[in-house]
Design a protein around this motif. Structure first.
Motif, PDB file in Angstrom:
ATOM      1  N   VAL A 156     -36.621  55.587  16.680  1.00  0.00           N
ATOM      2  CA  VAL A 156     -35.591  56.364  17.201  1.00  0.00           C
ATOM      3  C   VAL A 156     -35.811  57.136  18.530  1.00  0.00           C
ATOM      4  N   GLY A 157     -37.284  57.449  18.658  1.00  0.00           N
ATOM      5  CA  GLY A 157     -37.400  58.103  19.765  1.00  0.00           C
ATOM      6  C   GLY A 157     -38.172  59.360  19.733  1.00  0.00           C
ATOM      7  N   GLY A 176     -26.293  45.700  16.109  1.00  0.00           N
ATOM      8  CA  GLY A 176     -27.465  44.786  15.785  1.00  0.00           C
ATOM      9  C   GLY A 176     -28.516  45.706  15.764  1.00  0.00           C
ATOM     10  N   THR A 177     -28.483  47.192  16.062  1.00  0.00           N
ATOM     11  CA  THR A 177     -29.698  47.707  16.030  1.00  0.00           C
ATOM     12  C   THR A 177     -29.715  49.242  15.407  1.00  0.00           C
ATOM     13  N   TYR A 178     -28.521  49.621  14.648  1.00  0.00           N
ATOM     14  CA  TYR A 178     -28.194  50.699  14.002  1.00  0.00           C
ATOM     15  C   TYR A 178     -28.529  52.025  15.078  1.00  0.00           C
ATOM     16  N   GLY A 179     -28.498  51.865  16.312  1.00  0.00           N
ATOM     17  CA  GLY A 179     -28.614  52.852  17.360  1.00  0.00           C
ATOM     18  C   GLY A 179     -30.076  53.338  17.623  1.00  0.00           C
ATOM     19  N   LEU A 180     -30.835  52.414  17.111  1.00  0.00           N
ATOM     20  CA  LEU A 180     -32.514  52.624  17.398  1.00  0.00           C
ATOM     21  C   LEU A 180     -32.848  52.280  18.826  1.00  0.00           C
ATOM     22  N   LYS A 181     -33.358  53.024  19.622  1.00  0.00           N
ATOM     23  CA  LYS A 181     -33.486  52.671  21.148  1.00  0.00           C
ATOM     24  C   LYS A 181     -34.582  51.205  20.961  1.00  0.00           C
ATOM     25  N   ARG A 182     -35.647  51.699  20.430  1.00  0.00           N
ATOM     26  CA  ARG A 182     -36.873  50.530  20.505  1.00  0.00           C
ATOM     27  C   ARG A 182     -36.003  49.105  20.106  1.00  0.00           C
ATOM     28  N   ALA A 183     -35.132  49.203  19.049  1.00  0.00           N
ATOM     29  CA  ALA A 183     -34.618  47.901  18.757  1.00  0.00           C
ATOM     30  C   ALA A 183     -33.772  47.428  19.660  1.00  0.00           C
ATOM     31  N   ALA A 184     -32.876  48.340  20.206  1.00  0.00           N
ATOM     32  CA  ALA A 184     -32.059  48.014  21.345  1.00  0.00           C
ATOM     33  C   ALA A 184     -32.622  47.213  22.474  1.00  0.00           C
ATOM     34  N   ILE A 185     -33.645  47.955  23.043  1.00  0.00           N
ATOM     35  CA  ILE A 185     -34.417  47.190  24.270  1.00  0.00           C
ATOM     36  C   ILE A 185     -35.047  45.757  23.862  1.00  0.00           C
ATOM     37  N   HIS A 186     -35.357  45.704  22.550  1.00  0.00           N
ATOM     38  CA  HIS A 186     -36.033  44.481  22.139  1.00  0.00           C
ATOM     39  C   HIS A 186     -35.033  43.506  21.888  1.00  0.00           C
TER      40      HIS A 186
END
Length: 437
Positions: free
Chosen positions: A106-107, A287-297
């Protein structure tokens, strides 16, 4: 020159100053399309991971911690006499650390890195009591990685080898003296997940109590699962260690911060996203629930999917293909479980459930419910179609929902039981081949 201890934090508490200090918009990734797909994806990921656009939560947390550090520094340096006294006879103070917690990716760590950029750097000062100049340091950053006890943590801070001759209380007193002499005003403890496995939460409690015993304002980073374990400790521990939680949640899907993050990702990719920005942002959040790490991946895996189609740019279909790919599997099961939690607020996954009872944001819940209703409506529509209409629907490629169940791989027909002639022919072929050798 003791005034430098009180003035080094001047101007650092302003929110807009903090925003300018910690914001990072990296340069576009450059020409990576001539590289092999996986190497190019690696460079793209490195660039995207440098992006940091603070939201209001991060800005307020950084301002709070910098303010506490400034107040501690001013209190310890009201005069040169007070400063010298604290060097030799530190005042025992019990502090209650701030627990920065949230979902993985989440950051939290990015916010701590931003905090380190916002704090003042080392500064030399001189007092009459010392013949040489001293160096004022704003913080002590400690990592739990590779540490076996709180005693070893203190020994590393003092720059000595831990021995059995000196107990933890003695090391703690020396650490207090060192912290006061060096002007350290904030303690930051991170990487709690790297503590030695098998020792439960007792080792974590030892680390936190040791750090808080130094008397510095303190913040430590915790995931949800650790928070659940700490809340099961005795009352004297929980009231000290988890009394000040700060829960970090993903940005809302319609927020300006999320839109700015997506724009920064598109800019950092050097125009390698060929999709309408609003639709692209919506699909990434789904596809990521707003999680930045997941979004980048997910964006990086979409680029890999695009390269597999002999393209150098990402289309919306690449996001869908990346979502159901094996490379995104671990993220996908977490995202889908988080969506269920947002609606039901129940789960067996304690690493995904907030231990402090903070509910999911209402706008995120509304977003997830709307998406669920849309999927239910699409499923009902497809069930109402005739066989011929379903085939037409598939041929038109109207079903682009990445969360729809992936088609199963057709099973191969069984070979059947071999006959006597088959066995004889196989033996003859095998014998002939061996004779040729």
């Amino acid at each position: 020159m003791i005034e430098i201890m009180r003035t080094r934090f001047d101007g650092l508490l302003d929110i807009e100053h903090i925003r300018k200090k910690v914001t990072i918009r990296p340069e576009p990734v450059g020409d990576i399309d001539h590289l092999p797909p996986m190497l190019a994806a690696h460079f793209l990921e490195m660039t995207l991971r440098r992006i940091f656009l603070p939201n209001q939560f991060s800005l307020e947390l950084i301002a709070e911690l910098v303010g506490k550090a400034a107040a501690h520094s001013a209190l310890r340096s009201t005069s040169e006499q007070v400063f010298v006294k604290e060097m030799y006879y530190p005042t025992p103070v019990e502090t209650f650390p701030i627990c920065l917690t949230g979902l993985a990716g989440v950051g939290k760590s990015a916010t701590i890195e931003a905090l380190l950029r916002a704090l003042p750097g080392p500064a030399e000062f001189k007092i009459d009591h010392c013949m040489t100049s001293l160096t004022a340091e704003s913080h002590w950053y400690a990592s739990a990685k590779g540490k076996s006890s709180g005693k070893q943590l203190l020994a590393d801070f003092l720059g000595i080898e831990p021995t059995t001759r000196e107990n933890a209380a003695s090391l703690q007193s020396r650490a207090q003296q060192q912290a006061n002499m060096r002007g350290i005003s904030l303690a930051i403890l991170e990487e709690m997940q790297h503590l030695t496995p098998g020792k439960g939460v007792a080792l974590t409690t030892d680390f936190l109590l040791t750090m808080s015993g130094i008397g510095l304002p303190m913040v430590y980073v915790s995931n949800f699962s650790l928070g659940h374990k700490l809340l099961q400790r005795n009352q004297e521990d929980t009231q000290r260690l988890v009394a000040q939680p700060r829960v970090m949640w993903p940005d809302a899907p319609e927020s300006t911060v999320w839109a700015d993050f997506i724009d920064a990702c598109i800019a950092a990719s050097a125009g390698r996203v060929r999709s309408e920005r609003k639709v692209f942002s919506h699909e990434i959040y789904r596809g990521t629930y707003g999680l930045k790490r997941a979004a980048i991946h997910l964006i990086v895996q979409a680029y890999v999917q695009a390269r597999s189609q002999n393209r150098n740019y990402i289309e919306l279909g690449d996001i869908h293909a990346a979502y159901i790919s094996s490379a995104y599997y671990s993220y996908r099961i977490d995202v889908e479980e988080l969506e269920r939690i947002a609606i039901k607020q129940k789960t067996k996954r304690y690493d995904l459930l907030c231990p402090f009872g903070t509910p999911t944001r209402s706008n995120v819940v509304q977003f997830i419910r709307t998406e669920r209703d849309n999927r239910v409506a699409q499923a009902a529509f497809k069930c109402a179609l005739t066989a011929e209409e379903r085939e037409t629907h598939k041929s038109l490629k109207l079903d682009t929902d990445m969360k729809a169940q992936a088609p199963k791989r057709p099973k191969r027909k069984p070979l059947g039981k071999p006959t006597s002639d088959d066995l004889g022919n196989a033996f003859t072929n095998f014998f002939d081949n061996n004779q040729d050798d």
